[in-house]
Write a protein that holds these residues in place. Structure first.
Motif, mmCIF file in Angstrom:
data_model
loop_
_atom_site.group_PDB
_atom_site.id
_atom_site.type_symbol
_atom_site.label_atom_id
_atom_site.label_comp_id
_atom_site.label_asym_id
_atom_site.label_seq_id
_atom_site.Cartn_x
_atom_site.Cartn_y
_atom_site.Cartn_z
ATOM 1 N N UNK A 207 30.498 46.598 47.486
ATOM 2 C CA UNK A 207 31.282 46.809 48.705
ATOM 3 C C UNK A 207 32.768 46.622 48.432
ATOM 4 N N UNK A 208 33.101 45.649 47.591
ATOM 5 C CA UNK A 208 34.503 45.443 47.234
ATOM 6 C C UNK A 208 35.033 46.629 46.440
ATOM 7 N N UNK A 209 34.198 47.184 45.575
ATOM 8 C CA UNK A 209 34.607 48.374 44.821
ATOM 9 C C UNK A 209 34.910 49.526 45.769
ATOM 10 N N UNK A 210 34.067 49.683 46.784
ATOM 11 C CA UNK A 210 34.293 50.754 47.766
ATOM 12 C C UNK A 210 35.568 50.515 48.559
ATOM 13 N N UNK A 211 35.961 49.226 48.720
ATOM 14 C CA UNK A 211 37.173 48.893 49.470
ATOM 15 C C UNK A 211 38.439 49.046 48.643
ATOM 16 N N UNK A 212 38.289 49.202 47.310
ATOM 17 C CA UNK A 212 39.467 49.402 46.472
ATOM 18 C C UNK A 212 39.629 48.433 45.318
ATOM 19 N N UNK A 213 38.605 47.603 45.043
ATOM 20 C CA UNK A 213 38.668 46.691 43.903
ATOM 21 C C UNK A 213 38.930 47.487 42.626
ATOM 22 N N UNK A 214 39.796 46.938 41.762
ATOM 23 C CA UNK A 214 40.121 47.641 40.529
ATOM 24 C C UNK A 214 39.261 47.248 39.352
ATOM 25 N N UNK A 215 38.930 45.950 39.248
ATOM 26 C CA UNK A 215 38.205 45.516 38.065
ATOM 27 C C UNK A 215 37.487 44.197 38.256
ATOM 28 N N UNK A 216 36.714 43.835 37.226
ATOM 29 C CA UNK A 216 36.024 42.561 37.152
ATOM 30 C C UNK A 216 36.531 41.802 35.933
ATOM 31 N N UNK A 217 36.761 40.503 36.098
ATOM 32 C CA UNK A 217 37.096 39.647 34.972
ATOM 33 C C UNK A 217 35.777 39.285 34.283
ATOM 34 N N UNK A 218 35.548 39.842 33.107
ATOM 35 C CA UNK A 218 34.256 39.726 32.428
ATOM 36 C C UNK A 218 34.274 38.662 31.338
ATOM 37 N N UNK A 219 35.226 38.760 30.420
ATOM 38 C CA UNK A 219 35.298 37.808 29.309
ATOM 39 C C UNK A 219 36.066 36.572 29.769
ATOM 40 N N UNK A 242 37.055 46.297 33.050
ATOM 41 C CA UNK A 242 36.619 44.940 32.713
ATOM 42 C C UNK A 242 37.717 44.233 31.945
ATOM 43 N N UNK A 243 38.194 43.119 32.484
ATOM 44 C CA UNK A 243 39.268 42.366 31.838
ATOM 45 C C UNK A 243 38.711 41.126 31.143
ATOM 46 N N UNK A 244 39.569 40.510 30.329
ATOM 47 C CA UNK A 244 39.259 39.237 29.705
ATOM 48 C C UNK A 244 40.490 38.352 29.756
ATOM 49 N N UNK A 260 40.453 34.256 25.555
ATOM 50 C CA UNK A 260 39.820 35.539 25.870
ATOM 51 C C UNK A 260 40.930 36.504 26.264
ATOM 52 N N UNK A 261 40.800 37.755 25.870
ATOM 53 C CA UNK A 261 41.873 38.721 26.088
ATOM 54 C C UNK A 261 41.333 40.033 26.653
ATOM 55 N N UNK A 262 42.269 40.861 27.101
ATOM 56 C CA UNK A 262 41.959 42.152 27.706
ATOM 57 C C UNK A 262 42.262 43.270 26.722
ATOM 58 N N UNK A 263 41.381 44.246 26.667
ATOM 59 C CA UNK A 263 41.585 45.408 25.800
ATOM 60 C C UNK A 263 42.863 46.148 26.223
ATOM 61 N N UNK A 264 43.698 46.570 25.281
ATOM 62 C CA UNK A 264 44.935 47.277 25.639
ATOM 63 C C UNK A 264 44.703 48.522 26.494
ATOM 64 N N UNK A 265 43.600 49.243 26.279
ATOM 65 C CA UNK A 265 43.321 50.431 27.090
ATOM 66 C C UNK A 265 43.059 50.051 28.544
ATOM 67 N N UNK A 266 42.411 48.913 28.759
ATOM 68 C CA UNK A 266 42.174 48.414 30.124
ATOM 69 C C UNK A 266 43.496 48.019 30.770
ATOM 70 N N UNK A 267 44.345 47.377 30.003
ATOM 71 C CA UNK A 267 45.671 47.000 30.512
ATOM 72 C C UNK A 267 46.450 48.235 30.948
#
Length: 282
Positions: A207-219, A242-244, A260-267
Motif C-alpha cells: 500500500x505504501x508503494x502504491x502511495x509513492x514509496x521509493x524504496x526499502x532499506x534492506x541491508x 533497495x538501499x543499505x 552497510x552501504x547502498x549500490x551506486x546505481x540505486x543511489x
C-alpha cells in the motif's frame, strides 16, 4: 563508491555533532553520507558547512516517526524542500510531541523506582531532539541498566514496555505523500527489524508503494540474511529500490559508519526521483 544513506547526529539521538559526523564519514572512506535525524533538520546547516572541501557528498534528509495498525515504523525522507509548508508543519508536530512524551516516560521511570529526572535527560540530549535513547542513557548513568540496549526491554523503554508512552506518529501513507509533495524521496527504514518489536505486513508495504514509496532499506544491522532476501524480492516485486546503510548513532550504538552501504546505481535512481533539493558536494 561507498554510500551510507542513514546516519544520525546529536541534533536527534546520535552522539556526534553534524560536523563530527561529516569528519567521521570522511575518515570511514565514504563518498556519500545522508544525515537523517529523527523528525528534525536542525543539523543540516552545520553539516553543509562542514562538508565543504572534504570531497564528501552530503544527502540532506530526516527519519520520520510513523504508526500504522498498532505498529511503530520509521520513514526515511531524502532531498525534500525544507520550506514546503505541509511537510514542515508535520515534522514540527512530531518533534514537539517528543518533549511531552519524554517527560511522561521519565515520570513513569521514576514511579518504577529509577532515580532519574528531566534535567538529567535534557543535559544528555543537549541541543538535540529528546528521544528514548537519551532517557536510556540516563538509566545507564543511574545504574539502573548496564547499557543503552538493556533499557529497550519490556521492563523499561521498549514499545509497549512498562515506561513507554505513545507519541504523535504520522500515518505512513500520509507521510509518503507529504514527502513526495515536498519533492523528496521516501524509503521505509529497517522494515524487517523484528528485534525492535512488531513489524508491518507485506500488504502494508504494498500500500505504501502504491502511495509513492521509493524504496526499502534492506541491508541493515537489524536484518538477518533471510530477511534481507525477502525484502529484496519484495522490493523488486513492487518496483522499489533497495538501499543499505549503517543507521549510525555515534557511540550510542556499536554499528560503524559504512558498515552497510547502498549500490551506486540505486543511489542514482534515488537522485533521479528527487525534486526538492540537491545533494551538497564538498
Amino acid at each position: 563508491m561507498r554510500i551510507d544513506l542513514h546516519a544520525h547526529s546529536n541534533a536527534s539521538d546520535g552522539t556526534d555533532s553534524p560536523a563530527e559526523l561529516v569528519a567521521a564519514a570522511v575518515a570511514a572512506g565514504l563518498d556519500v553520507v545522508a544525515l537523517t535525524d529523527h523528525d528534525t533538520v536542525a543539523g543540516h546547516a552545520e553539516a553543509a558547512e562542514a562538508v565543504r572541501g572534504t570531497g564528501l557528498t552530503l544527502v540532506p534528509g530526516a527519519e520520520l516517526s510513523c504508526h500504522v495498525d498498532g505498529v511503530s515504523m520509521h520513514l526515511l525522507a531524502y532531498l525534500f524542500d525544507l520550506a514546503e509548508p505541509a511537510f514542515a508543519a508535520e515534522r514540527d508536530l512530531v518533534r514537539n510531541d517528543r518533549f511531552r512524551r519524554g517527560r511522561a516516560i521519565v515520570e513513569r521511570c521514576r514511579e518504577l523506582g529509577a532515580p532519574i529526572d528531566w534535567e538529567q535527560v535534557e543535559r544528555i540530549a543537549g541541543a538535540g531532539s529528546v528521544g528514548r535513547p537519551h532517557i536510556a542513557s540516563a538509566l545507564v548513568e543511574a545504574g539502573v541498566v548496564a547499557t543503552v540496549s538493556d533499557a529497550f526491554t519490556a521492563d523499561w523503554l521498549a514499545n509497549g514496555g512498562r515506561a513507554d508512552v505513545r507519541k504523535h506518529e504520522t500515518d505512513p501513507e500520509v507521510a509518503v505523500r507529504l514527502v513526495r509533495a515536498a519533492g523528496g524521496v521516501p524509503v521505509f527504514a529497517h522494515p524487517g527489524a523484528v528485534k525492535r518489536g512488531r513489524t508491518v505486513s507485506d500488504e502494508v508495504i504494498a500500500a505504501l508503494a502504491a502511495a509513492g514509496l521509493g524504496g526499502l532499506e534492506v541491508d541493515h544491522i537489524d536484518h538477518d540474511e533471510p530477511t534481507r532476501e525477502h525484502l529484496r524480492g519484495l522490493a523488486e516485486e513492487l518496483g522499489l529500490f533497495a538501499t543499505g546503510s549503517s543507521d549510525y548513532h555515534g557511540h550510542r550504538k556499536t554499528v560503524r559508519l559504512g558498515e552497510h552501504t547502498t549500490d551506486p546505481a540505486v543511489y542514482e535512481e534515488l537522485l533521479a526521483q528527487a525534486r526538492g533539493a540537491e545533494p551538497i558536494r564538498g
